[in-house]
Enzyme design. Sequence first.
Site, PDB file in Angstrom:
ATOM      1  N   ASP A  10       0.228  -1.123 -46.116  1.00  0.00           N
ATOM      2  CA  ASP A  10      -0.375  -2.290 -46.763  1.00  0.00           C
ATOM      3  C   ASP A  10      -1.832  -2.363 -46.323  1.00  0.00           C
ATOM      4  O   ASP A  10      -2.118  -2.457 -45.128  1.00  0.00           O
ATOM      5  CB  ASP A  10       0.397  -3.544 -46.317  1.00  0.00           C
ATOM      6  CG  ASP A  10      -0.128  -4.814 -46.945  1.00  0.00           C
ATOM      7  OD1 ASP A  10       0.645  -5.787 -47.030  1.00  0.00           O
ATOM      8  OD2 ASP A  10      -1.307  -4.838 -47.367  1.00  0.00           O
ATOM      9  N   ILE A  11      -2.733  -2.328 -47.285  1.00  0.00           N
ATOM     10  CA  ILE A  11      -4.174  -2.302 -46.967  1.00  0.00           C
ATOM     11  C   ILE A  11      -4.585  -3.528 -46.154  1.00  0.00           C
ATOM     12  O   ILE A  11      -5.498  -3.441 -45.320  1.00  0.00           O
ATOM     13  CB  ILE A  11      -4.995  -2.196 -48.269  1.00  0.00           C
ATOM     14  CG1 ILE A  11      -6.461  -1.857 -47.985  1.00  0.00           C
ATOM     15  CG2 ILE A  11      -4.921  -3.446 -49.118  1.00  0.00           C
ATOM     16  CD1 ILE A  11      -6.764  -0.379 -47.928  1.00  0.00           C
ATOM     17  N   ASN A  24     -11.956  -6.400 -59.636  1.00  0.00           N
ATOM     18  CA  ASN A  24     -12.441  -6.301 -61.019  1.00  0.00           C
ATOM     19  C   ASN A  24     -13.869  -6.824 -61.046  1.00  0.00           C
ATOM     20  O   ASN A  24     -14.366  -7.359 -60.061  1.00  0.00           O
ATOM     21  CB  ASN A  24     -11.540  -7.089 -61.990  1.00  0.00           C
ATOM     22  CG  ASN A  24     -11.453  -8.545 -61.630  1.00  0.00           C
ATOM     23  OD1 ASN A  24     -12.464  -9.251 -61.541  1.00  0.00           O
ATOM     24  ND2 ASN A  24     -10.248  -9.016 -61.376  1.00  0.00           N
ATOM     25  N   GLY A  32      -2.265  -7.290 -57.513  1.00  0.00           N
ATOM     26  CA  GLY A  32      -2.273  -6.056 -56.721  1.00  0.00           C
ATOM     27  C   GLY A  32      -2.985  -6.176 -55.389  1.00  0.00           C
ATOM     28  O   GLY A  32      -2.807  -7.141 -54.645  1.00  0.00           O
ATOM     29  N   VAL A  33      -3.820  -5.165 -55.124  1.00  0.00           N
ATOM     30  CA  VAL A  33      -4.589  -5.140 -53.861  1.00  0.00           C
ATOM     31  C   VAL A  33      -5.463  -6.388 -53.768  1.00  0.00           C
ATOM     32  O   VAL A  33      -5.532  -7.061 -52.733  1.00  0.00           O
ATOM     33  CB  VAL A  33      -5.487  -3.886 -53.817  1.00  0.00           C
ATOM     34  CG1 VAL A  33      -6.494  -3.957 -52.683  1.00  0.00           C
ATOM     35  CG2 VAL A  33      -4.638  -2.628 -53.705  1.00  0.00           C
ATOM     36  N   ASP A  34      -6.123  -6.720 -54.867  1.00  0.00           N
ATOM     37  CA  ASP A  34      -7.044  -7.876 -54.927  1.00  0.00           C
ATOM     38  C   ASP A  34      -6.304  -9.148 -54.502  1.00  0.00           C
ATOM     39  O   ASP A  34      -6.759  -9.905 -53.628  1.00  0.00           O
ATOM     40  CB  ASP A  34      -7.554  -7.990 -56.362  1.00  0.00           C
ATOM     41  CG  ASP A  34      -8.907  -8.677 -56.463  1.00  0.00           C
ATOM     42  OD1 ASP A  34      -9.417  -8.768 -57.594  1.00  0.00           O
ATOM     43  OD2 ASP A  34      -9.446  -9.129 -55.436  1.00  0.00           O
ATOM     44  N   SER A 122      -7.785   2.044 -59.121  1.00  0.00           N
ATOM     45  CA  SER A 122      -7.474   2.222 -60.556  1.00  0.00           C
ATOM     46  C   SER A 122      -6.077   2.739 -60.838  1.00  0.00           C
ATOM     47  O   SER A 122      -5.704   2.845 -62.024  1.00  0.00           O
ATOM     48  CB  SER A 122      -8.500   3.145 -61.247  1.00  0.00           C
ATOM     49  OG  SER A 122      -9.763   2.506 -61.327  1.00  0.00           O
ATOM     50  N   ALA A 125      -2.944  -1.515 -62.039  1.00  0.00           N
ATOM     51  CA  ALA A 125      -3.165  -2.241 -63.306  1.00  0.00           C
ATOM     52  C   ALA A 125      -4.123  -1.498 -64.223  1.00  0.00           C
ATOM     53  O   ALA A 125      -4.046  -1.601 -65.451  1.00  0.00           O
ATOM     54  CB  ALA A 125      -3.691  -3.646 -63.014  1.00  0.00           C
TER      55      ALA A 125
HETATM   56  N1  APR Z   1      -1.874  -2.270 -50.080  1.00  0.00           N
HETATM   57  C1  APR Z   1      -2.152  -1.022 -50.545  1.00  0.00           C
HETATM   58  N2  APR Z   1      -2.034  -0.673 -51.836  1.00  0.00           N
HETATM   59  C2  APR Z   1      -1.590  -1.630 -52.700  1.00  0.00           C
HETATM   60  C3  APR Z   1      -1.286  -2.952 -52.289  1.00  0.00           C
HETATM   61  C4  APR Z   1      -1.436  -3.253 -50.903  1.00  0.00           C
HETATM   62  N3  APR Z   1      -1.171  -4.473 -50.418  1.00  0.00           N
HETATM   63  N4  APR Z   1      -0.892  -3.661 -53.397  1.00  0.00           N
HETATM   64  C5  APR Z   1      -0.936  -2.810 -54.435  1.00  0.00           C
HETATM   65  N5  APR Z   1      -1.342  -1.588 -54.034  1.00  0.00           N
HETATM   66  C6  APR Z   1      -1.508  -0.352 -54.818  1.00  0.00           C
HETATM   67  C7  APR Z   1      -0.901  -0.321 -56.191  1.00  0.00           C
HETATM   68  O1  APR Z   1       0.483   0.003 -56.104  1.00  0.00           O
HETATM   69  C8  APR Z   1      -1.717   0.801 -56.819  1.00  0.00           C
HETATM   70  O2  APR Z   1      -1.199   2.059 -56.414  1.00  0.00           O
HETATM   71  O3  APR Z   1      -2.903  -0.187 -55.035  1.00  0.00           O
HETATM   72  C9  APR Z   1      -3.107   0.640 -56.180  1.00  0.00           C
HETATM   73  C10 APR Z   1      -4.147  -0.049 -57.079  1.00  0.00           C
HETATM   74  O4  APR Z   1      -3.494  -1.012 -57.874  1.00  0.00           O
HETATM   75  P1  APR Z   1      -4.205  -2.399 -58.333  1.00  0.00           P
HETATM   76  O5  APR Z   1      -4.261  -3.320 -57.180  1.00  0.00           O
HETATM   77  O6  APR Z   1      -3.506  -2.832 -59.577  1.00  0.00           O
HETATM   78  O7  APR Z   1      -5.723  -1.994 -58.655  1.00  0.00           O
HETATM   79  P2  APR Z   1      -6.343  -1.309 -59.955  1.00  0.00           P
HETATM   80  O8  APR Z   1      -5.392  -0.386 -60.623  1.00  0.00           O
HETATM   81  O9  APR Z   1      -7.669  -0.785 -59.486  1.00  0.00           O
HETATM   82  O10 APR Z   1      -6.561  -2.535 -60.947  1.00  0.00           O
HETATM   83  C11 APR Z   1      -7.536  -3.492 -60.603  1.00  0.00           C
HETATM   84  O11 APR Z   1      -5.985  -5.275 -60.898  1.00  0.00           O
HETATM   85  O12 APR Z   1      -5.421  -6.729 -59.237  1.00  0.00           O
HETATM   86  C12 APR Z   1      -6.211  -6.570 -60.332  1.00  0.00           C
HETATM   87  O13 APR Z   1      -8.135  -7.932 -59.876  1.00  0.00           O
HETATM   88  C13 APR Z   1      -7.673  -6.602 -59.971  1.00  0.00           C
HETATM   89  O14 APR Z   1      -8.347  -6.695 -62.243  1.00  0.00           O
HETATM   90  C14 APR Z   1      -8.258  -5.849 -61.118  1.00  0.00           C
HETATM   91  C15 APR Z   1      -7.219  -4.755 -61.370  1.00  0.00           C
END
Ligand code: APR
Length: 172
Positions: A10-11, A24, A32-34, A122, A125
């Site tokens: 978990d980041i 974003n 997600g991560v955000d 990326s 989502a």
């Molecule tokens: N720690 C590590 N990796 C994570 C975590 C976490 N806590 N939560 C999710 N992930 C992984 C996801 O499974 C995926 O493999 O991080 C990777 C990136 O996924 P997203 O968070 O959906 O990011 P992204 O694909 O870049 O999309 C960005 O999603 O959350 C929104 O605000 C964000 O609009 C932006 C878009």
Amino acid sequence: MGSLEIIRGDITRQEVDAIVNAANSSLLGGGGVDGAIHAAGGPDILAECRMLRRDRLPHGLPAGQAIATGAGRLPARWVIHAVGPVHSPSDDRTHLLESAYRSSLDVAAELGAESVAFPAISAGAYGWPKESAAFVAVSSVADRLDDFELVRFVLFSDELHELFHRAASELL
Ligand code: APR
């Protein structure tokens, strides 16, 4: 030679100088991560993002770019918000995904961060195919490892963890 780590985790729990957010362009949060970073880090991070939007980024942060804030309650010192490209089957945006990683490293170096943790930008989502996401991520940082003590990829699934290890064994 700085070390490269590829771990499952978990980041938000990484004890490094800087963690990278898969943000974003609005910088105003998401899922997600955000979502995880804002939930774990607390409101100070979003408050700083709002100030950045007001003072420096009235139109938001373009894909491929990165900017730092504090990390609130997280163990890290900084959050580097990087905007990855949304995957497009017709338009090759690989250069923007590379830029999201390389801009994050530029920001980390400017901060004096010696350890940086990345998610798979990326690959969630934004729909980037996972194998390509892994290869672009590893190749984007490969020539910069000497600038840091540690660059760590933190993967949220076994599939991506395996794909990143495979990319590293082929590219490094
Ligand atoms: N720690 C590590 N990796 C994570 C975590 C976490 N806590 N939560 C999710 N992930 C992984 C996801 O499974 C995926 O493999 O991080 C990777 C990136 O996924 P997203 O968070 O959906 O990011 P992204 O694909 O870049 O999309 C960005 O999603 O959350 C929104 O605000 C964000 O609009 C932006 C878009």
